[in-house]
Design an enzyme around this catalytic site. Structure first.
Site: not given
Length: 339
Positions: A199, A219, A240-242
């Site tokens: 990540q 991240r 969560a990510h993105n």
């Protein structure tokens, strides 16, 4: 500190109905009122308390009409809830502690410039390359990773963890136990084994954001997980990510957003709502508590249920479900007659 009804009315643009000289020094809920306390009436279902409350002053709407005698002094305002928030903010600003300096033992990397009015509490760790704005408060046992940027006036309460490379705007409040920038949940299944996907992105947080205790913002795989300006996240939330959360969106406790979902600006999300991944939620969307969101939602939608549907459809479904037992009996009786 004591303030009279006349003084309070002048501060908030209200009008006094009763003894303008009566003074208060604290706040109380209207049902728990006592002499010397200021209360407010915003929800009509609490109206009956105003006739028995012992509070000295009560904030009410300008068009409030009493059905029985009231002993308290009234201050009439446009919005009692907004007014009590304004007064609480004023008192908090006057009474809140304002620590300064670097306490020991703590670690601040040699290349970090700590502004004179900033604060770093005992057992905090501030890594190399960190940039701190004026008036930043980093409370004890907080970790700030390499090259993190923190804007002016932001507060990190005890136990906050901010991983490397993340950016936090000005005047933010991040409560104890929150984790900003931990790895997103990314794994590639290969031959029955889940291989970790690095990540390599970060988290960027806009100005005037508040993040509750034990909330996590992961991240990005690449790029940034983005929290817009003015966002308010309750305790125990997972981003969560993105993901992206638009400006001035509010989200209640125990909600979770799966990877790459974008939530628009001005949205209101109830508690325990789950968003599937890769969705697009429009602006000004309202989501009822415990809903499951598995598809996109247009601007202004009001949705609820699992899977979530239009609020009106959800209400009709609920009524139909309640009537199922009666329908079952009727069908059974009809079958008997047919036989």
């Amino acid at each position: 500190m004591e303030f009279s009804a006349n003084q309070i009315a002048s501060l908030v643009g209200g009008t006094v109905d009763g003894d303008g000289n009566v003074a208060v020094s604290t706040f109380a809920k209207i049902e728990e009122g006592h002499p010397g306390a200021l209360s407010f009436l915003a929800n009509p279902k609490y109206s009956h308390y105003i006739y028995d409350t012992r509070s000295s002053i009560v904030l009410v709407r300008r068009d409030f009409e009493a059905e029985h005698p009231i002993s308290a002094t009234l201050i009439r305002v446009d919005d009692p809830y907004a007014t009590i928030a304004q007064l609480l903010q004023m008192v908090a600003a006057m009474t809140a502690p304002h620590p300064k300096g670097v306490e020991q033992p703590s670690f601040v990397a040699s290349d970090v410039d700590v502004p004179e009015d900033a604060y770093v509490g005992a057992f905090a760790y501030v890594a190399s390359g960190v940039k701190l704005g004026k008036g930043v408060k980093i409370y004890p046992q907080t970790y700030v990773g390499t090259c993190v940027e923190i804007g002016e006036g932001t507060i990190l309460y005890p136990g906050v963890k901010v991983y490397h490379g993340c950016s936090i705007g000005a005047r933010c409040i991040i409560h104890s136990g929150a984790v900003i920038g931990a790895d997103g949940f990314g794994f590639a299944p290969t031959d029955g084994v889940y291989n970790k996907i690095p990540q390599l992105g970060n988290v960027t947080i806009g100005d005037d954001v508040e993040i509750g205790a034990n909330t996590t913002v992961d991240r990005a795989v690449m790029g940034s997980t983005r929290i817009g300006k003015g966002v308010k996240l309750d305790n125990l939330i997972q981003i969560a990510h993105n993901c992206e959360v638009g400006d001035n969106t509010v989200m209640a406790s125990q909600s979770g957003i799966a990877g790459s979902t974008k939530v628009g600006s001005g949205c209101m999300v109830g508690g325990q709502v789950g968003f599937a991944g890769h969705l697009h939620i429009g602006d000004n969307v309202q989501v009822g508590a415990q809903s499951g969101i598995n598809r996109n939602a247009p601007d202004g939608a009001r949705i609820m249920g699992y899977p979530a549907v239009d609020y009106g459809d959800f209400a009709r479904q609920t009524i139909n479900i309640r009537n199922l037992s009666n329908l079952y009996k009727r069908v059974g009786e009809l079958e008997k007659k047919l036989k």
